[in-house]
Design a protein around this motif. Structure first.
Motif, PDB file in Angstrom:
ATOM      1  N   LYS A   1       0.830  -1.200   0.000  1.00  0.00           N
ATOM      2  CA  LYS A   1       0.000   0.000   0.000  1.00  0.00           C
ATOM      3  C   LYS A   1       0.868   1.255   0.000  1.00  0.00           C
ATOM      4  O   LYS A   1       0.600   2.218  -0.721  1.00  0.00           O
ATOM      5  CB  LYS A   1      -0.921  -0.010   1.222  1.00  0.00           C
ATOM      6  CG  LYS A   1      -1.922   1.128   1.266  1.00  0.00           C
ATOM      7  CD  LYS A   1      -2.857   0.957   2.454  1.00  0.00           C
ATOM      8  CE  LYS A   1      -3.890   2.075   2.509  1.00  0.00           C
ATOM      9  NZ  LYS A   1      -4.803   1.932   3.673  1.00  0.00           N
ATOM     10  N   ALA A   2       1.940   1.242   0.803  1.00  0.00           N
ATOM     11  CA  ALA A   2       2.855   2.380   0.851  1.00  0.00           C
ATOM     12  C   ALA A   2       3.566   2.550  -0.490  1.00  0.00           C
ATOM     13  O   ALA A   2       3.755   3.674  -0.979  1.00  0.00           O
ATOM     14  CB  ALA A   2       3.877   2.191   1.971  1.00  0.00           C
ATOM     15  N   PHE A   3       3.953   1.439  -1.107  1.00  0.00           N
ATOM     16  CA  PHE A   3       4.637   1.488  -2.403  1.00  0.00           C
ATOM     17  C   PHE A   3       3.725   2.073  -3.481  1.00  0.00           C
ATOM     18  O   PHE A   3       4.133   2.933  -4.265  1.00  0.00           O
ATOM     19  CB  PHE A   3       5.094   0.082  -2.799  1.00  0.00           C
ATOM     20  CG  PHE A   3       5.695  -0.008  -4.175  1.00  0.00           C
ATOM     21  CD1 PHE A   3       6.995   0.421  -4.403  1.00  0.00           C
ATOM     22  CD2 PHE A   3       4.957  -0.491  -5.242  1.00  0.00           C
ATOM     23  CE1 PHE A   3       7.551   0.358  -5.673  1.00  0.00           C
ATOM     24  CE2 PHE A   3       5.492  -0.567  -6.512  1.00  0.00           C
ATOM     25  CZ  PHE A   3       6.794  -0.142  -6.727  1.00  0.00           C
ATOM     26  N   ASN A   4       2.464   1.628  -3.505  1.00  0.00           N
ATOM     27  CA  ASN A   4       1.526   2.101  -4.520  1.00  0.00           C
ATOM     28  C   ASN A   4       1.166   3.567  -4.342  1.00  0.00           C
ATOM     29  O   ASN A   4       0.766   4.244  -5.297  1.00  0.00           O
ATOM     30  CB  ASN A   4       0.240   1.260  -4.491  1.00  0.00           C
ATOM     31  CG  ASN A   4       0.473  -0.159  -4.973  1.00  0.00           C
ATOM     32  OD1 ASN A   4       1.382  -0.408  -5.760  1.00  0.00           O
ATOM     33  ND2 ASN A   4      -0.344  -1.091  -4.500  1.00  0.00           N
ATOM     34  N   SER A   5       1.293   4.063  -3.099  1.00  0.00           N
ATOM     35  CA  SER A   5       0.957   5.468  -2.848  1.00  0.00           C
ATOM     36  C   SER A   5       2.101   6.411  -3.195  1.00  0.00           C
ATOM     37  O   SER A   5       1.982   7.620  -3.037  1.00  0.00           O
ATOM     38  CB  SER A   5       0.571   5.663  -1.376  1.00  0.00           C
ATOM     39  OG  SER A   5       1.707   5.559  -0.543  1.00  0.00           O
ATOM     40  N   GLY A   6       3.225   5.869  -3.634  1.00  0.00           N
ATOM     41  CA  GLY A   6       4.360   6.722  -3.976  1.00  0.00           C
ATOM     42  C   GLY A   6       5.493   6.590  -2.991  1.00  0.00           C
ATOM     43  O   GLY A   6       6.425   7.386  -3.003  1.00  0.00           O
ATOM     44  N   GLY A   7       5.383   5.619  -2.083  1.00  0.00           N
ATOM     45  CA  GLY A   7       6.506   5.328  -1.204  1.00  0.00           C
ATOM     46  C   GLY A   7       6.483   6.003   0.145  1.00  0.00           C
ATOM     47  O   GLY A   7       7.489   6.059   0.834  1.00  0.00           O
ATOM     48  N   HIS A   8       5.314   6.551   0.570  1.00  0.00           N
ATOM     49  CA  HIS A   8       5.338   7.210   1.883  1.00  0.00           C
ATOM     50  C   HIS A   8       4.060   7.041   2.700  1.00  0.00           C
ATOM     51  O   HIS A   8       4.016   7.447   3.854  1.00  0.00           O
ATOM     52  CB  HIS A   8       5.605   8.713   1.714  1.00  0.00           C
ATOM     53  CG  HIS A   8       4.549   9.423   0.914  1.00  0.00           C
ATOM     54  ND1 HIS A   8       4.683   9.667  -0.428  1.00  0.00           N
ATOM     55  CD2 HIS A   8       3.345   9.914   1.263  1.00  0.00           C
ATOM     56  CE1 HIS A   8       3.604  10.296  -0.868  1.00  0.00           C
ATOM     57  NE2 HIS A   8       2.774  10.450   0.137  1.00  0.00           N
ATOM     58  N   LEU A   9       3.001   6.456   2.145  1.00  0.00           N
ATOM     59  CA  LEU A   9       1.727   6.428   2.859  1.00  0.00           C
ATOM     60  C   LEU A   9       1.206   5.000   2.985  1.00  0.00           C
ATOM     61  O   LEU A   9       0.810   4.385   2.006  1.00  0.00           O
ATOM     62  CB  LEU A   9       0.703   7.296   2.115  1.00  0.00           C
ATOM     63  CG  LEU A   9      -0.644   7.519   2.796  1.00  0.00           C
ATOM     64  CD1 LEU A   9      -0.454   8.121   4.181  1.00  0.00           C
ATOM     65  CD2 LEU A   9      -1.519   8.437   1.951  1.00  0.00           C
ATOM     66  N   SER A  10       1.227   4.475   4.215  1.00  0.00           N
ATOM     67  CA  SER A  10       0.728   3.121   4.450  1.00  0.00           C
ATOM     68  C   SER A  10      -0.503   3.118   5.346  1.00  0.00           C
ATOM     69  O   SER A  10      -1.096   2.070   5.580  1.00  0.00           O
ATOM     70  CB  SER A  10       1.820   2.259   5.091  1.00  0.00           C
ATOM     71  OG  SER A  10       2.254   2.832   6.311  1.00  0.00           O
ATOM     72  N   GLY A  11      -0.887   4.270   5.861  1.00  0.00           N
ATOM     73  CA  GLY A  11      -2.057   4.359   6.730  1.00  0.00           C
ATOM     74  C   GLY A  11      -3.069   5.342   6.189  1.00  0.00           C
ATOM     75  O   GLY A  11      -3.087   5.661   4.996  1.00  0.00           O
ATOM     76  N   VAL A  12      -3.938   5.841   7.062  1.00  0.00           N
ATOM     77  CA  VAL A  12      -4.944   6.829   6.679  1.00  0.00           C
ATOM     78  C   VAL A  12      -4.262   8.172   6.477  1.00  0.00           C
ATOM     79  O   VAL A  12      -3.428   8.591   7.284  1.00  0.00           O
ATOM     80  CB  VAL A  12      -6.029   6.938   7.770  1.00  0.00           C
ATOM     81  CG1 VAL A  12      -7.019   8.049   7.448  1.00  0.00           C
ATOM     82  CG2 VAL A  12      -6.758   5.608   7.940  1.00  0.00           C
TER      83      VAL A  12
END
Length: 506
Positions: A190-201
């Protein structure tokens, strides 16, 4: 067919105190497994999240678990491919040995009702869990010793019933390492797909997301600051940004597992719901909340206000402004919101206004400890981030450097211990503004003019700037994040990098 509630006798065989069997349907379990072995695609067609622990027969649970493991490896699962894993299985021997695996596929009729069989297996597992909760509730209620705690028993029963309602069934509560690593990989993906910085809300602020990775499920986050620093404003910004992001993702058809927005429950023990709504409307319409309250707005402002109000009608942000809530009542309300609306973020404003169970009221430190533990338990139970605001002690005001520290958390060290993340909001301009020297007049000497000019320069340097101090983080490093604060509309936003300043292009 042994479906539900057949009678069984006591262990002594007397039958005088007959008790009801736990709800189960062994034949439905066998039929479903048979359908799955005949056509592996049945696993994709099951509308519910059926787990091995939902099976009553332990051997069926082990067979189903092994089927899922092989399917995860993209293998074709048949009685032949299952055979090596059950050659020494004692439970399978009691059912007829390895020939039982082939027997499961003997009746292809299970393919027609596979979905119904899966639903029945799941429902009966929930009934068994409900029976267990009922038995525990009766046993606990029969306890009349001095240590009895009726309110605590009610809270525990409510928590157990919530778990059943959420479909936990009769899970043992223990998770295999393989399952845990699978969840960890999903978070990393999830963090990878968001651009490498966001794994939570999402917090809605890129700079904050990059520092903390978003607000993580099961985390207790403490956002603290002295009065006037804007902690309620920042928490409101986070809540609004998460809810509006969820709304956009819903419209865009993004699958739930890949979303970074969340429906939000905001427990406001200090401000009323309409005051919070006014802040959000002010922020979105660009009109100061003070002007809104006093009606000092133009016709154009009113049109902007109406537009913002219409856009926010369906915002999944639920505000509970009940004052003087106990921690038990808050947890009950949060469970209800989770069950009805599937909230993904809880905000509590603020921690010190919550009340304990009553036993610890004679000791405020113990009461705050109970509250912080209760919030952490709630975060883990509902698997959502809980953002709780907290006051800081006056020790901050006694120091030359007003930047908050962990030791400033008010009334209890347990807040620091229970929290997965501690954030401080700090605005230097608040303190600089309070030190404004005498405004010089024409006849004043040069020292007065110089002092005020120096103050004005300092005020210009810090005006509109804020810092989010990450003082504790179980997921990453500590440090500071610079933000922009617009006091007029009580809004925090990302601060433009110095690299984009005009002089950088000269």
């Amino acid at each position: 067919m042994a479906t539900a509630f057949d009678l069984e006798t006591d262990s002594d065989g007397s039958g005088t105190d007959a008790v009801q069997q736990l709800p189960r349907n062994i034949e439905a379990e066998a039929a479903f497994l048979g359908a799955l072995l005949i056509d592996n695609r049945v696993a994709e067609d099951v509308p519910i999240k059926l787990k091995p622990e939902h099976f009553f027969e332990p051997t069926h649970a082990r067979i189903y678990e092994q089927i899922l493991k092989l399917l995860d490896r993209n293998m074709v699962v048949t009685p032949v491919t299952l055979k090596p894993y059950f050659e020494g299985d004692e439970g399978l021997k009691e059912l007829g040995g390895l020939g039982y695996l082939a027997k499961l596929t003997g009746d292809g009729a299970g393919l027609i009702g596979a979905r119904d069989f899966a639903s029945q297996i799941y429902d009966l597992a929930l009934l068994r869990a409900l029976v267990q909760v009922g038995r525990s509730l009766v046993d606990d209620a029969m306890d009349t010793s001095e240590a009895v705690d009726p309110k605590g028993q009610i809270e525990n029963a409510e928590s157990a019933l919530y778990s059943v309602a959420e479909g936990d069934g009769d899970s043992s509560g223990a998770m295999s390492f393989g399952t845990a690593t699978t969840e960890a990989v999903k978070i990393a993906e999830k963090a990878f797909n968001s651009g490498g910085h966001l794994s939570g809300v999402t917090t809605g602020l890129s700079s904050v997301n990059e520092k903390i990775g978003g607000m993580h499920n099961s985390d207790l986050m403490i956002l603290a600051g002295r009065p006037g620093m804007g902690k309620t404003s920042l928490a409101t910004n986070f809540a609004f940004n998460a809810a509006s992001r969820w709304q956009r993702e819903e419209l865009d058809g993004i699958e739930p597992a890949k979303r970074v927005g969340a429906k939000v429950a905001f427990f406001s023990l200090e401000m009323s719901a309409d005051q919070l709504a006014t802040r959000i409307l002010a922020s979105e319409s660009g009109i100061s909340s003070e002007a809104l309250r006093m009606g000092k707005i133009s016709r154009e402002d009113f049109h902007n206000l109406s537009r913002a109000s219409q856009e926010l009608q369906d915002l999944p942000l639920f505000i509970d402004d009940t004052p003087a809530l106990t921690i038990a009542a808050l947890r009950t309300r949060a469970r209800r919101l989770k069950r009805r609306h599937d909230i993904g973020l809880i905000v509590v404003d603020y921690l010190q206004l919550l009340q304990g169970s009553g036993k610890a009221n004679d000791n405020r430190v113990n009461e705050i400890s109970e509250i912080s533990r209760g919030l952490k338990t709630l975060a883990k139970e509902l698997q959502v981030p809980v953002l709780a605001l907290s006051q800081l002690s006056r020790a901050v005001e006694q120091r030359e450097d007003k930047t908050p520290q962990l030791s400033d958390l008010r009334e209890s060290g347990s807040i620091e211990q229970d929290a997965d993340m501690v954030l401080f909001v700090y605005r230097e301009d608040y303190y600089v503004a309070s030190k404004e020297p005498k405004t010089p007049n024409d006849g004043d000497d040069a020292k007065i003019h110089d002092a005020h000019a120096q103050w004005a320069m300092e005020m210009e340097r810090v005006f509109g700037l804020a810092e989010l101090v990450v003082a504790k983080s179980r997921h990453g490093s500590t440090g500071k994040v610079k933000m922009k604060f617009e006091a007029k509309v009580t809004r925090f936003s990302d601060l433009a990098s110095d690299a984009y300043a005009p002089e950088a292009y000269e």
